[in-house]
Design a protein around this motif. Structure first.
Motif, PDB file in Angstrom:
ATOM      1  N   LEU A 237      55.939  10.448 -57.776  1.00  0.00           N
ATOM      2  CA  LEU A 237      55.922   9.131 -58.078  1.00  0.00           C
ATOM      3  C   LEU A 237      55.659   8.835 -58.102  1.00  0.00           C
ATOM      4  O   LEU A 237      54.563   7.575 -58.818  1.00  0.00           O
ATOM      5  N   ALA A 238      54.834   8.250 -56.805  1.00  0.00           N
ATOM      6  CA  ALA A 238      53.788   7.239 -56.490  1.00  0.00           C
ATOM      7  C   ALA A 238      52.302   8.348 -56.113  1.00  0.00           C
ATOM      8  O   ALA A 238      51.883   6.845 -56.976  1.00  0.00           O
ATOM      9  N   ASP A 239      52.688   9.327 -56.670  1.00  0.00           N
ATOM     10  CA  ASP A 239      50.868   9.599 -57.040  1.00  0.00           C
ATOM     11  C   ASP A 239      50.573   9.590 -58.669  1.00  0.00           C
ATOM     12  O   ASP A 239      49.679   8.940 -59.139  1.00  0.00           O
ATOM     13  N   THR A 240      51.584   9.314 -59.229  1.00  0.00           N
ATOM     14  CA  THR A 240      51.410   9.149 -60.700  1.00  0.00           C
ATOM     15  C   THR A 240      51.320   7.487 -60.612  1.00  0.00           C
ATOM     16  O   THR A 240      50.491   7.717 -61.606  1.00  0.00           O
ATOM     17  N   ALA A 241      52.522   7.295 -60.435  1.00  0.00           N
ATOM     18  CA  ALA A 241      52.310   5.686 -60.719  1.00  0.00           C
ATOM     19  C   ALA A 241      50.882   4.217 -60.123  1.00  0.00           C
ATOM     20  O   ALA A 241      49.731   4.440 -61.053  1.00  0.00           O
ATOM     21  N   THR A 242      50.337   5.104 -58.788  1.00  0.00           N
ATOM     22  CA  THR A 242      49.033   4.609 -58.365  1.00  0.00           C
ATOM     23  C   THR A 242      47.605   5.345 -58.865  1.00  0.00           C
ATOM     24  O   THR A 242      46.794   4.026 -60.177  1.00  0.00           O
ATOM     25  N   LYS A 243      48.470   6.783 -60.147  1.00  0.00           N
ATOM     26  CA  LYS A 243      46.798   6.520 -61.006  1.00  0.00           C
ATOM     27  C   LYS A 243      47.271   5.788 -62.560  1.00  0.00           C
ATOM     28  O   LYS A 243      45.962   5.552 -63.398  1.00  0.00           O
ATOM     29  N   SER A 244      47.880   5.105 -62.838  1.00  0.00           N
ATOM     30  CA  SER A 244      48.034   4.225 -63.990  1.00  0.00           C
ATOM     31  C   SER A 244      48.063   3.221 -63.672  1.00  0.00           C
ATOM     32  O   SER A 244      48.099   2.292 -65.079  1.00  0.00           O
ATOM     33  N   MET A 245      47.483   2.418 -62.174  1.00  0.00           N
ATOM     34  CA  MET A 245      47.048   1.300 -61.901  1.00  0.00           C
ATOM     35  C   MET A 245      46.671   1.077 -61.207  1.00  0.00           C
ATOM     36  O   MET A 245      46.028   1.432 -61.129  1.00  0.00           O
ATOM     37  N   THR A 246      46.140  -0.697 -62.195  1.00  0.00           N
ATOM     38  CA  THR A 246      44.879  -1.778 -61.967  1.00  0.00           C
ATOM     39  C   THR A 246      45.812  -2.968 -61.249  1.00  0.00           C
ATOM     40  O   THR A 246      46.886  -3.925 -61.891  1.00  0.00           O
ATOM     41  N   THR A 247      45.157  -2.898 -60.186  1.00  0.00           N
ATOM     42  CA  THR A 247      46.169  -4.093 -59.362  1.00  0.00           C
ATOM     43  C   THR A 247      44.590  -5.319 -58.937  1.00  0.00           C
ATOM     44  O   THR A 247      43.499  -4.953 -58.924  1.00  0.00           O
ATOM     45  N   ASP A 248      45.433  -6.543 -58.145  1.00  0.00           N
ATOM     46  CA  ASP A 248      44.416  -6.937 -57.649  1.00  0.00           C
ATOM     47  C   ASP A 248      43.661  -6.091 -56.548  1.00  0.00           C
ATOM     48  O   ASP A 248      44.665  -5.718 -55.719  1.00  0.00           O
ATOM     49  N   LYS A 249      42.518  -6.995 -55.602  1.00  0.00           N
ATOM     50  CA  LYS A 249      41.619  -5.904 -55.149  1.00  0.00           C
ATOM     51  C   LYS A 249      42.614  -6.122 -53.281  1.00  0.00           C
ATOM     52  O   LYS A 249      42.606  -5.238 -52.758  1.00  0.00           O
ATOM     53  N   ASP A 250      43.331  -7.306 -53.480  1.00  0.00           N
ATOM     54  CA  ASP A 250      44.148  -7.606 -51.876  1.00  0.00           C
ATOM     55  C   ASP A 250      45.040  -6.154 -51.986  1.00  0.00           C
ATOM     56  O   ASP A 250      45.996  -5.786 -51.005  1.00  0.00           O
ATOM     57  N   LEU A 251      46.100  -5.753 -53.152  1.00  0.00           N
ATOM     58  CA  LEU A 251      46.680  -5.279 -52.988  1.00  0.00           C
ATOM     59  C   LEU A 251      46.267  -4.310 -54.136  1.00  0.00           C
ATOM     60  O   LEU A 251      47.556  -2.868 -53.389  1.00  0.00           O
ATOM     61  N   ALA A 252      45.026  -3.347 -53.739  1.00  0.00           N
ATOM     62  CA  ALA A 252      44.645  -2.231 -53.775  1.00  0.00           C
ATOM     63  C   ALA A 252      44.199  -1.242 -52.397  1.00  0.00           C
ATOM     64  O   ALA A 252      43.326   0.121 -52.498  1.00  0.00           O
ATOM     65  N   GLY A 253      45.418  -1.133 -51.311  1.00  0.00           N
ATOM     66  CA  GLY A 253      45.345  -0.369 -50.715  1.00  0.00           C
ATOM     67  C   GLY A 253      46.705   0.535 -50.384  1.00  0.00           C
ATOM     68  O   GLY A 253      47.639  -0.307 -51.031  1.00  0.00           O
ATOM     69  N   THR A 254      46.780   1.047 -50.105  1.00  0.00           N
ATOM     70  CA  THR A 254      48.729   2.078 -49.646  1.00  0.00           C
ATOM     71  C   THR A 254      48.713   0.992 -48.882  1.00  0.00           C
ATOM     72  O   THR A 254      50.063   0.817 -48.782  1.00  0.00           O
ATOM     73  N   ALA A 255      48.365   0.949 -48.004  1.00  0.00           N
ATOM     74  CA  ALA A 255      49.157  -0.154 -46.689  1.00  0.00           C
ATOM     75  C   ALA A 255      49.694  -1.440 -46.798  1.00  0.00           C
ATOM     76  O   ALA A 255      50.341  -2.185 -47.236  1.00  0.00           O
ATOM     77  N   ALA A 256      48.491  -1.734 -48.587  1.00  0.00           N
ATOM     78  CA  ALA A 256      49.418  -3.403 -48.733  1.00  0.00           C
ATOM     79  C   ALA A 256      50.103  -2.881 -49.669  1.00  0.00           C
ATOM     80  O   ALA A 256      51.456  -3.418 -49.959  1.00  0.00           O
ATOM     81  N   LEU A 257      50.255  -1.591 -50.137  1.00  0.00           N
ATOM     82  CA  LEU A 257      51.205  -1.307 -50.454  1.00  0.00           C
ATOM     83  C   LEU A 257      52.292  -0.882 -50.482  1.00  0.00           C
ATOM     84  O   LEU A 257      53.398  -1.636 -51.369  1.00  0.00           O
TER      85      LEU A 257
END
Length: 368
Positions: free
Chosen positions: A275-295
């Protein structure tokens, strides 16, 4: 050697007694953790495998550097632990332009305020047809659009993308948007299908020829296509305006939260990673949120919020006196909404009493 701990029998039993209460609390919390799968992934696959999976999720996400795109005259971040997030749903099915390109559009805009303590949140939907004063924005070609008065809210995204949308919301609300999340509608469908559908109960039949949605009154488990049809339907419910659709969207969000909490997703590492793999492929985020640790940190901050802790409302609006197809913010009531969130307080009922957006019972058409 038996492999037991060197702690004596009585000490071992005392530890068990002391740990029972805390273990119960941990078990209860773990059922709510959105990204509890990370622990299981580390245990099962080891650090190397977990790192590879983390890299895979990180590489899925598109990001935009909103901080660099906007000027320094932004609202200050909250200093009390509260958090504000702008969530947009983008439509990739827009009509072709003369150049053959598809103009980006945002059909859904929600400001989510997460209160201090991270157990409650307020969701404020902004109708796309709201007339606002749009700031000057940089277009995709690098040109400057001057903005101005009486501009439709959703044109901010079309004209200047995520940065312009964030700038517009911040100037409207006086709230700093700590994060930006955009989900395209194709990805939305895939996420719902990965969940196995979302179960809702409709109090009346809903039929929308445009989307092919045809639901009788009763309980249904909606697949991705049906779910998208439901949250995008407009003319088939209420007064046919975007305001009725927003109420349906808010009710669906609560049903979706309930489905994730109760559907066993959080206790199945493989399913949750998919589910996370599918969701992240469909997402655009701000730069500060664009890493797995940040998510992970972000998801952990939201883990204790469920549908009962979510206050959903529409920005207070009334009819525009010059254009019957447009709405305008109610000055006093909108100020009440934004002031409540700035001071980390619940939005008072007086703020929505006169609003067109929260009248009627379109949202009551569906329940989890």
């Amino acid at each position: 050697m038996t492999g037991r701990s060197t702690v004596g029998r009585r000490g071992y039993q005392a530890q068990r007694r002391r740990g029972r209460g805390s273990r119960r609390r941990v078990v209860r919390r773990s059922r709510l953790r959105i990204l509890a799968w990370i622990t299981a992934v580390v245990v099962v696959l080891g650090v190397t495998g977990a790192a590879a999976l983390a890299y895979r999720l990180s590489s899925n996400i598109r990001s935009v550097d909103i901080n660099s795109a906007l000027d320094k005259e932004r609202p200050a971040p909250a200093d009390n632990g509260a958090m504000n997030i702008l969530i947009l749903g983008s439509d990739s099915r827009a009509e072709k332009t003369k150049t053959g390109k598809e103009p980006a559009r945002s059909d859904t805009a929600m400001v989510v305020h997460v209160y201090t303590g991270r157990r409650q949140a307020a969701l404020v939907s902004i109708p796309r047809d709201t007339l606002i004063t749009r700031p000057s924005c940089t277009t995709a070609s690098g040109a400057k659009d001057p903005g101005g008065a009486r501009k439709m809210f959703n044109e901010s995204y079309s004209v200047g993308g995520p940065a312009c949308a964030v700038d517009t919301v911040e100037r409207m609300s006086g709230l700093r948007m700590d994060h930006y999340i955009e989900l395209d509608f194709t990805g939305f469908k895939k996420i719902i299908d990965k969940l196995g559908g979302v179960t809702v109960t409709t109090s009346k039949s809903i039929k929308d020829p445009a989307s092919g949605l045809n639901l009788t009154a009763g309980t249904h488990t909606l697949n991705g296509t049906q779910s998208l049809g439901l949250v995008r339907t407009r003319k088939s419910v209420g007064d046919g305006s975007d305001l009725g659709r927003i109420q349906l969207q808010q009710a669906f969000v609560k049903a979706l939260l309930a489905q994730v909490r109760q559907g066993g997703v959080l206790s199945n590492p493989a399913r949750l990673f998919s589910l996370a793999d599918t969701a992240t492929k469909s997402m655009t985020t701000d730069k500060d949120l664009a890493g797995t640790a940040a998510l992970v940190r972000f998801a952990s901050a939201l883990k204790d919020i469920d549908s009962s802790g979510l206050q959903a409302l529409t920005l207070p609006v009334g009819p525009d006196t010059k254009d019957a197809n447009r709405v305008v913010p109610l000055t006093t009531e909108s100020r009440q909404v934004w002031e409540a969130l700035r001071t980390d307080q619940p939005v008072p009922t007086t703020a929505t009493a006169r609003s067109m957006g929260d009248k009627g019972s379109t949202g009551a058409l569906i329940t989890p």
